[in-house]
Design an enzyme around this catalytic site. Structure first.
Site, PDB file in Angstrom:
ATOM      1  N   GLU A   1     -27.121  -5.434  27.010  1.00  0.00           N
ATOM      2  CA  GLU A   1     -27.572  -4.656  28.161  1.00  0.00           C
ATOM      3  C   GLU A   1     -28.957  -4.056  27.916  1.00  0.00           C
ATOM      4  OE1 GLU A   1     -24.629  -1.739  29.285  1.00  0.00           O
ATOM      5  OE2 GLU A   1     -23.001  -3.214  29.205  1.00  0.00           O
TER       6      GLU A   1
ATOM      7  N   GLU B   1     -26.273  -6.459  37.734  1.00  0.00           N
ATOM      8  CA  GLU B   1     -25.067  -5.740  38.178  1.00  0.00           C
ATOM      9  C   GLU B   1     -25.411  -4.626  39.165  1.00  0.00           C
ATOM     10  OE1 GLU B   1     -22.312  -4.663  35.100  1.00  0.00           O
ATOM     11  OE2 GLU B   1     -21.152  -3.362  36.433  1.00  0.00           O
TER      12      GLU B   1
ATOM     13  N   ASP C   1     -20.159 -10.367  24.081  1.00  0.00           N
ATOM     14  CA  ASP C   1     -20.870  -9.192  24.590  1.00  0.00           C
ATOM     15  C   ASP C   1     -21.126  -8.220  23.439  1.00  0.00           C
ATOM     16  OD1 ASP C   1     -21.997  -7.747  26.616  1.00  0.00           O
ATOM     17  OD2 ASP C   1     -20.108  -7.093  27.518  1.00  0.00           O
TER      18      ASP C   1
ATOM     19  N   LYS D   1     -24.505 -11.575  24.924  1.00  0.00           N
ATOM     20  CA  LYS D   1     -25.077 -10.810  26.039  1.00  0.00           C
ATOM     21  C   LYS D   1     -25.359  -9.399  25.550  1.00  0.00           C
ATOM     22  CE  LYS D   1     -22.595  -9.005  29.577  1.00  0.00           C
ATOM     23  NZ  LYS D   1     -22.977  -7.576  29.436  1.00  0.00           N
TER      24      LYS D   1
ATOM     25  N   ASP E   1     -17.387  -6.427  26.879  1.00  0.00           N
ATOM     26  CA  ASP E   1     -16.931  -5.153  26.308  1.00  0.00           C
ATOM     27  C   ASP E   1     -16.122  -4.366  27.349  1.00  0.00           C
ATOM     28  OD1 ASP E   1     -18.987  -4.309  27.949  1.00  0.00           O
ATOM     29  OD2 ASP E   1     -20.025  -3.129  26.410  1.00  0.00           O
ATOM     30  N   SER E   2     -16.037  -4.908  28.567  1.00  0.00           N
ATOM     31  CA  SER E   2     -15.123  -4.350  29.572  1.00  0.00           C
ATOM     32  C   SER E   2     -13.684  -4.358  29.062  1.00  0.00           C
ATOM     33  CB  SER E   2     -15.206  -5.148  30.880  1.00  0.00           C
ATOM     34  OG  SER E   2     -15.081  -6.533  30.629  1.00  0.00           O
TER      35      SER E   2
HETATM   36  O1  KIV Z   1     -18.336  -6.351  29.939  1.00  0.00           O
HETATM   37  C1  KIV Z   1     -18.304  -7.078  30.951  1.00  0.00           C
HETATM   38  O2  KIV Z   1     -17.267  -7.592  31.358  1.00  0.00           O
HETATM   39  C2  KIV Z   1     -19.555  -7.285  31.663  1.00  0.00           C
HETATM   40  C3  KIV Z   1     -19.487  -7.969  32.986  1.00  0.00           C
HETATM   41  C4  KIV Z   1     -18.975  -7.044  34.006  1.00  0.00           C
HETATM   42  C5  KIV Z   1     -20.787  -8.573  33.375  1.00  0.00           C
HETATM   43  O3  KIV Z   1     -20.582  -6.900  31.203  1.00  0.00           O
END
Ligand code: KIV
Length: 266
Positions: free
Chosen positions: A116, A183, A84, A114, A45-46
């Site tokens: 959080e 992280e 994510d 993934k 989600d970055s």
């Molecule tokens: O969203 C993302 O790219 C991440 C990584 C930095 C682990 O969560």
């Protein structure tokens, strides 16, 4: 080349081989990462920050994540693709979390998701895994919690937050996560977690003693220059190279040097 599975990831850990992960958000970037032999591609989600230009990951939606994940899956022959889960796609209700996690596999061709959060997400992780979806957890600095954490700050520096990160690590493993991103925590704490857990630890700003490392591709390539965290290594300055190329094109169009004879039809 066969697709990387969670068994390959476990095997690498068992053999003491480092696990590699990078983000990618579209067909060309995913092709580059895949062809380089990276084990896992995270459609992070970055992308909110490095592709969409917003200032945090919070506005990113499920539809946007699925759109990007589809492009990445299409380009990927061997890396395992991890989608994510964006903010509020899994925090509200377990059933909604399972449904949204499933969309990454069913609609976007991902092989895992993934999310959080540590102890507070344990039941959600268990529910998603029970539905047949591998989950990579993410603890330490969790950017979706930026306002609760009071900014993008290194976690686990004092005893209380150190204990919290350790409890989170235990909780996500117990809940069935197949691996965990750690992280922005002190390297010694990451080492402790690595020794505590049997699942692979993937570090970002967590020092050398994790089973693997992950970076945001646009940071590594020098395509994102709004800010550069301490843990980033920029391997090339692609933005500068691209800027030079575009400036040269502008020049050549303006002077008539482009197109040349080899670029037109007779
Ligand atoms: O969203 C993302 O790219 C991440 C990584 C930095 C682990 O969560």
């Amino acid at each position: 080349m066969p697709k990387t599975t969670i068994l390959d990831i476990y095997k690498k850990k068992a053999e003491g081989k480092k696990i590699t992960m990078l983000t990618a958000y579209d067909f060309p970037t995913a092709q580059i990462v895949d062809q380089a032999g990276i084990d896992m591609i995270l459609v992070g989600d970055s992308l909110g920050m490095v592709v969409q230009g917003v200032s945090s990951t919070l506005p990113v939606t499920m539809d946007e994540m699925l759109y990007h994940s589809k492009m990445v899956s299409r380009a990927t022959a061997s890396a395992m693709v991890v989608g994510d889960m964006p903010f509020l796609s899994y925090q509200t209700h377990k059933a909604e979390a399972v449904r949204n996690a499933g969309r990454f596999l069913k609609e976007a061709g991902c092989e895992a998701v993934k999310l959080e959060g540590g102890s507070q997400m344990a039941e959600t992780i268990r529910a998603i895994v029970d539905a047949g979806i591998p989950v990579m957890a993410h603890i330490g600095l969790t950017p979706q919690y930026v306002h609760v954490l009071g900014g993008f700050k290194v976690q686990g520096k004092d005893e209380a937050t150190r204990q919290k990160v350790l409890a989170d690590a235990r909780a996500v493993q117990e809940a069935g996560a197949f691996s965990v991103v750690i992280e922005a925590i002190p390297a010694l704490l990451a080492k402790e977690i690595h020794e505590l857990l049997h699942i692979p630890t993937i570090g970002i700003g967590a020092g050398p003693d994790c089973d693997g490392q992950v970076l945001v591709l646009h940071d590594l390539l020098g395509l994102f220059d709004r800010f550069t965290p301490k843990f980033v290594k920029q391997y090339v300055k692609l933005k500068g190279l691209a800027l030079d190329a575009v400036r040269q094109y502008k020049d050549e169009v303006e002077t008539g040097a482009f197109p040349a004879e080899e670029h037109w039809f007779k």
